[in-house]
Scaffold this motif. Sequence first.
Motif, mmCIF file in Angstrom:
data_model
loop_
_atom_site.group_PDB
_atom_site.id
_atom_site.type_symbol
_atom_site.label_atom_id
_atom_site.label_comp_id
_atom_site.label_asym_id
_atom_site.label_seq_id
_atom_site.Cartn_x
_atom_site.Cartn_y
_atom_site.Cartn_z
ATOM 1 N N LYS A 29 1.340 4.173 -2.866
ATOM 2 C CA LYS A 29 0.530 5.770 -2.546
ATOM 3 C C LYS A 29 1.981 6.278 -2.865
ATOM 4 O O LYS A 29 1.902 7.320 -3.937
ATOM 5 C CB LYS A 29 0.461 5.813 -1.072
ATOM 6 C CG LYS A 29 -0.649 5.744 -0.698
ATOM 7 C CD LYS A 29 -0.467 5.886 0.481
ATOM 8 C CE LYS A 29 -1.926 5.138 1.115
ATOM 9 N NZ LYS A 29 -2.027 5.725 2.829
ATOM 10 N N LYS A 30 2.994 6.021 -3.003
ATOM 11 C CA LYS A 30 4.485 6.679 -3.427
ATOM 12 C C LYS A 30 4.735 6.692 -4.866
ATOM 13 O O LYS A 30 4.599 7.700 -5.370
ATOM 14 C CB LYS A 30 5.559 6.135 -3.289
ATOM 15 C CG LYS A 30 6.059 6.225 -1.623
ATOM 16 C CD LYS A 30 7.251 5.700 -1.847
ATOM 17 C CE LYS A 30 7.754 5.537 0.376
ATOM 18 N NZ LYS A 30 8.899 5.067 0.364
ATOM 19 N N ASN A 40 0.934 -1.381 -0.382
ATOM 20 C CA ASN A 40 0.100 -0.100 -0.189
ATOM 21 C C ASN A 40 0.816 1.165 0.210
ATOM 22 O O ASN A 40 0.422 2.088 -0.934
ATOM 23 C CB ASN A 40 -0.687 0.005 1.043
ATOM 24 C CG ASN A 40 -1.408 -1.094 1.020
ATOM 25 O OD1 ASN A 40 -2.671 -1.390 -0.062
ATOM 26 N ND2 ASN A 40 -3.097 -0.960 2.787
ATOM 27 N N ARG A 41 1.762 0.777 0.992
ATOM 28 C CA ARG A 41 2.844 2.537 0.678
ATOM 29 C C ARG A 41 3.263 2.762 -0.276
ATOM 30 O O ARG A 41 3.864 4.022 -1.024
ATOM 31 C CB ARG A 41 4.048 2.354 1.643
ATOM 32 C CG ARG A 41 4.535 3.416 2.113
ATOM 33 C CD ARG A 41 5.756 3.312 2.710
ATOM 34 N NE ARG A 41 5.322 2.825 4.235
ATOM 35 C CZ ARG A 41 6.022 1.593 5.383
ATOM 36 N NH1 ARG A 41 7.297 2.320 4.697
ATOM 37 N NH2 ARG A 41 5.587 1.120 6.303
#
Length: 132
Positions: free
Chosen positions: A128-129, A124-125
């Motif tokens: 998002k990036k 998920n991180r």
Amino acid sequence: SSDLNIYSRLYIYEYPGLIMMCYQMLFGALILLPLLWFYPITISARDGWLLILLGLIFTGLGHTLWVSSLSVIKAKTAGIISCFAPVLGTVYALYLLQETPAFRTLIGCAVIVSAIIAETLLVNREEKKSKA
């Protein structure tokens, strides 16, 4: 498991997951069928139905959904998620067979669930990036 993830991912865009799992189950059965010659078994009708239930629902449906998911998730993520099988086995044994898991089993399940949560958060991180 990782080899199967990569192999399945190569063909998931050409064939539906259900077709791939049917072939995999068929070839597995054909390869194992000669063993009945050396190790004959006798099972009751009830056990036969339970084996069919196990094969169709818990194995067939689960693997079909898993292979189908390879078209939308990374093979690495699928490999980590597939490690969830021992946790499900522990839960099924608890509820279906009334077996109490050992403390070490519960610790192992906690480690597996923690790894899955960590991988999910990491993915998920990264998503998002990439969107930013």
